[in-house]
Design a protein around this motif. Structure first.
Motif, PDB file in Angstrom:
ATOM      1  N   ARG A  55       5.850  -5.748   9.043  1.00  0.00           N
ATOM      2  CA  ARG A  55       5.226  -7.072   9.149  1.00  0.00           C
ATOM      3  C   ARG A  55       3.726  -7.003   9.388  1.00  0.00           C
ATOM      4  NH1 ARG A  55       9.304  -9.399   6.589  1.00  0.00           N
ATOM      5  NH2 ARG A  55      11.271  -9.232   7.734  1.00  0.00           N
ATOM      6  N   GLY A  56       3.135  -5.798   9.319  1.00  0.00           N
ATOM      7  CA  GLY A  56       1.692  -5.704   9.486  1.00  0.00           C
ATOM      8  C   GLY A  56       0.966  -6.134   8.226  1.00  0.00           C
ATOM      9  N   LEU A  57      -0.177  -6.782   8.377  1.00  0.00           N
ATOM     10  CA  LEU A  57      -0.940  -7.279   7.243  1.00  0.00           C
ATOM     11  C   LEU A  57      -1.429  -6.124   6.380  1.00  0.00           C
ATOM     12  CD1 LEU A  57      -2.403  -9.679   5.820  1.00  0.00           C
ATOM     13  CD2 LEU A  57      -4.349  -9.192   7.324  1.00  0.00           C
ATOM     14  N   THR A  58      -1.207  -6.232   5.067  1.00  0.00           N
ATOM     15  CA  THR A  58      -1.730  -5.269   4.105  1.00  0.00           C
ATOM     16  C   THR A  58      -2.764  -5.957   3.230  1.00  0.00           C
ATOM     17  OG1 THR A  58       0.281  -3.916   4.047  1.00  0.00           O
ATOM     18  CG2 THR A  58      -1.157  -3.805   2.128  1.00  0.00           C
ATOM     19  N   ARG A  59      -3.940  -5.338   3.122  1.00  0.00           N
ATOM     20  CA  ARG A  59      -4.979  -5.856   2.236  1.00  0.00           C
ATOM     21  C   ARG A  59      -4.889  -5.141   0.894  1.00  0.00           C
ATOM     22  NH1 ARG A  59     -10.957  -4.311   2.627  1.00  0.00           N
ATOM     23  NH2 ARG A  59     -10.453  -3.882   4.791  1.00  0.00           N
ATOM     24  N   VAL A  88       0.900  -6.981  -4.813  1.00  0.00           N
ATOM     25  CA  VAL A  88       1.049  -8.148  -3.937  1.00  0.00           C
ATOM     26  C   VAL A  88       2.476  -8.686  -4.018  1.00  0.00           C
ATOM     27  CG1 VAL A  88       0.328 -10.538  -3.560  1.00  0.00           C
ATOM     28  CG2 VAL A  88      -1.391  -8.777  -4.019  1.00  0.00           C
ATOM     29  N   ARG A  89       2.998  -8.826  -5.229  1.00  0.00           N
ATOM     30  CA  ARG A  89       4.353  -9.356  -5.410  1.00  0.00           C
ATOM     31  C   ARG A  89       5.393  -8.440  -4.755  1.00  0.00           C
ATOM     32  NH1 ARG A  89       5.101 -12.955 -10.086  1.00  0.00           N
ATOM     33  NH2 ARG A  89       3.068 -13.566 -10.918  1.00  0.00           N
ATOM     34  N   ALA A  90       5.259  -7.133  -4.969  1.00  0.00           N
ATOM     35  CA  ALA A  90       6.233  -6.197  -4.410  1.00  0.00           C
ATOM     36  C   ALA A  90       6.208  -6.207  -2.883  1.00  0.00           C
ATOM     37  CB  ALA A  90       5.965  -4.782  -4.933  1.00  0.00           C
ATOM     38  N   GLY A 116       8.743  -8.617   2.390  1.00  0.00           N
ATOM     39  CA  GLY A 116       8.471  -9.308   3.646  1.00  0.00           C
ATOM     40  C   GLY A 116       7.151  -8.956   4.294  1.00  0.00           C
ATOM     41  N   THR A 117       6.245  -8.299   3.559  1.00  0.00           N
ATOM     42  CA  THR A 117       4.958  -7.899   4.121  1.00  0.00           C
ATOM     43  C   THR A 117       3.900  -8.967   3.850  1.00  0.00           C
ATOM     44  OG1 THR A 117       5.423  -5.544   3.826  1.00  0.00           O
ATOM     45  CG2 THR A 117       3.110  -6.170   4.015  1.00  0.00           C
ATOM     46  N   PRO A 118       3.191  -9.444   4.855  1.00  0.00           N
ATOM     47  CA  PRO A 118       2.080 -10.374   4.608  1.00  0.00           C
ATOM     48  C   PRO A 118       0.930  -9.640   3.914  1.00  0.00           C
ATOM     49  CG  PRO A 118       2.174  -9.777   6.933  1.00  0.00           C
ATOM     50  CD  PRO A 118       3.387  -9.180   6.294  1.00  0.00           C
ATOM     51  N   VAL A 119       0.323 -10.301   2.929  1.00  0.00           N
ATOM     52  CA  VAL A 119      -0.687  -9.657   2.086  1.00  0.00           C
ATOM     53  C   VAL A 119      -1.944 -10.517   2.029  1.00  0.00           C
ATOM     54  CG1 VAL A 119      -1.170  -8.698  -0.196  1.00  0.00           C
ATOM     55  CG2 VAL A 119       1.170  -8.664   0.679  1.00  0.00           C
ATOM     56  N   TRP A 120      -3.070  -9.850   2.053  1.00  0.00           N
ATOM     57  CA  TRP A 120      -4.371 -10.468   1.836  1.00  0.00           C
ATOM     58  C   TRP A 120      -4.915  -9.898   0.534  1.00  0.00           C
ATOM     59  CZ3 TRP A 120      -9.348  -9.269   5.137  1.00  0.00           C
ATOM     60  CH2 TRP A 120     -10.351 -10.209   4.832  1.00  0.00           C
ATOM     61  N   THR A 124     -12.489  -6.142   8.171  1.00  0.00           N
ATOM     62  CA  THR A 124     -11.105  -5.856   8.518  1.00  0.00           C
ATOM     63  C   THR A 124     -10.380  -7.143   8.866  1.00  0.00           C
ATOM     64  OG1 THR A 124     -11.727  -3.691   9.391  1.00  0.00           O
ATOM     65  CG2 THR A 124      -9.600  -4.566  10.083  1.00  0.00           C
ATOM     66  N   GLY A 125      -9.195  -7.307   8.273  1.00  0.00           N
ATOM     67  CA  GLY A 125      -8.409  -8.494   8.563  1.00  0.00           C
ATOM     68  C   GLY A 125      -7.756  -8.414   9.926  1.00  0.00           C
ATOM     69  N   LEU A 126      -7.439  -9.554  10.495  1.00  0.00           N
ATOM     70  CA  LEU A 126      -6.803  -9.624  11.798  1.00  0.00           C
ATOM     71  C   LEU A 126      -5.428  -8.961  11.734  1.00  0.00           C
ATOM     72  CD1 LEU A 126      -6.928 -10.740  14.692  1.00  0.00           C
ATOM     73  CD2 LEU A 126      -5.840 -12.822  13.832  1.00  0.00           C
ATOM     74  N   GLY A 127      -5.217  -7.920  12.528  1.00  0.00           N
ATOM     75  CA  GLY A 127      -3.938  -7.234  12.546  1.00  0.00           C
ATOM     76  C   GLY A 127      -3.677  -6.387  11.312  1.00  0.00           C
ATOM     77  N   GLU A 128      -4.711  -6.078  10.544  1.00  0.00           N
ATOM     78  CA  GLU A 128      -4.547  -5.339   9.297  1.00  0.00           C
ATOM     79  C   GLU A 128      -4.026  -3.931   9.565  1.00  0.00           C
ATOM     80  OE1 GLU A 128      -7.985  -3.837   6.603  1.00  0.00           O
ATOM     81  OE2 GLU A 128      -7.597  -5.943   6.114  1.00  0.00           O
ATOM     82  N   ALA A 129      -2.934  -3.551   8.849  1.00  0.00           N
ATOM     83  CA  ALA A 129      -2.322  -2.248   9.055  1.00  0.00           C
ATOM     84  C   ALA A 129      -2.579  -1.284   7.918  1.00  0.00           C
ATOM     85  CB  ALA A 129      -0.814  -2.414   9.245  1.00  0.00           C
ATOM     86  N   GLN A 130      -2.954  -1.787   6.752  1.00  0.00           N
ATOM     87  CA  GLN A 130      -3.121  -0.931   5.585  1.00  0.00           C
ATOM     88  C   GLN A 130      -4.084  -1.589   4.609  1.00  0.00           C
ATOM     89  OE1 GLN A 130      -3.139   2.005   4.355  1.00  0.00           O
ATOM     90  NE2 GLN A 130      -0.982   2.420   3.923  1.00  0.00           N
ATOM     91  N   VAL A 131      -4.823  -0.766   3.880  1.00  0.00           N
ATOM     92  CA  VAL A 131      -5.682  -1.239   2.806  1.00  0.00           C
ATOM     93  C   VAL A 131      -5.332  -0.459   1.550  1.00  0.00           C
ATOM     94  CG1 VAL A 131      -8.043  -1.616   1.996  1.00  0.00           C
ATOM     95  CG2 VAL A 131      -7.543  -1.703   4.450  1.00  0.00           C
TER      96      VAL A 131
END
Length: 242
Positions: free
Chosen positions: A20-24, A47-49, A54-58, A90-97
């Motif tokens: 559930r960590g934000l991925t950019r 983004v679709r995958a 269930g991963t939030p995406v920026w 960096t996005g808030l709570g971003e876990a991956q780029v």
């Protein structure tokens, strides 16, 4: 869980390492043209995958020339809108780029680099006359790290497949709905979670199309489910006269 090959190391990594960590997802096209359009398409697929898992995406679009032209071509291809990146930070709570780049293109310092091989031939523009979904399908038939040739023959084959599948989906929709068999669902997810293997997803759909022991209602659900990733508008002809 989606695994993607990092072009920096050649090793697969988790696309979303934190649950559930934000991925950019940051697309780095260098301008218009078929290869840069493929970069944008791969970013859209990522983004679709991720969202299907269930991963939030920026989703960001950065750099490049003639962005308006590229955005128009992407929209015609079914690419959903990306924010303008600029200096995103960096996005808030971003876990991956995940940086989606063309081979030999941008080399960002942070995150995972997702390399996209070139497109040979001239892809038609938004007003080129061909069904843009046929171009999208033609680009999906090869792994993103392999070059792909786009020309009249490839586009014609893709258009024929799309026409057949859309008519079949519309016909299957008239039958009673049935759940997607576990093996089919697993096959679809295994393919797209293995380095975004869209060619593998298409292979599963070809098998579903002709499987003798599969109910038509289940075929419909499988195609509709896979299209959440593929974005080919396979349900477009629902309700059309038989």
């Amino acid at each position: 869980m989606l695994r993607i090959t990092d072009a920096r190391t050649g090793e697969p990594v988790d696309a979303a390492p934190a649950r559930r960590g934000l991925t950019r997802v940051e697309a780095h096209p260098q301008g218009p043209g078929p290869t840069n359009l493929r970069v944008l398409l791969v970013a859209d697929l990522l983004v679709r995958a991720l969202e299907l898992g269930g991963t939030p995406v920026w989703a960001l679009l950065t750099g490049g020339r003639r962005q308006a032209e590229l955005r128009a071509a992407g929209a015609a291809l079914g690419v959903r809108p990306f924010e303008y990146g600029g200096d995103a930070g960096t996005g808030l709570g971003e876990a991956q780029v995940l940086h989606v780049v063309s081979e030999g293109g941008a080399t960002p310092d942070d995150g995972v680099r997702v390399a996209v091989a070139p497109v040979h031939g001239e892809a038609p523009g938004p007003a080129g006359g061909a069904d843009p979904a046929a171009l999208r399908l033609a680009l999906l038939t090869r792994p993103r790290n392999e070059p792909v040739t786009v020309g009249p023959a490839a586009l014609g084959d893709a258009a024929d497949i799309l026409d057949r599948w859309r008519r079949a989906v519309a016909d299957w929709a008239r039958r009673p709905s049935r759940p997607i068999p576990d093996a089919v669902r697993a096959g679809l997810r295994t393919a797209w979670e293995d380095d975004l293997d869209t060619a593998g997803v298409l292979g599963v759909l070809r098998a579903v199309e002709t499987a003798p022991d599969l109910a038509d209602g289940a075929r419909f659900e499988a195609y509709a489910y896979a299209d959440r990733l593929l974005g080919l508008d396979l349900t477009r002809d629902l309700g059309a006269p038989a």
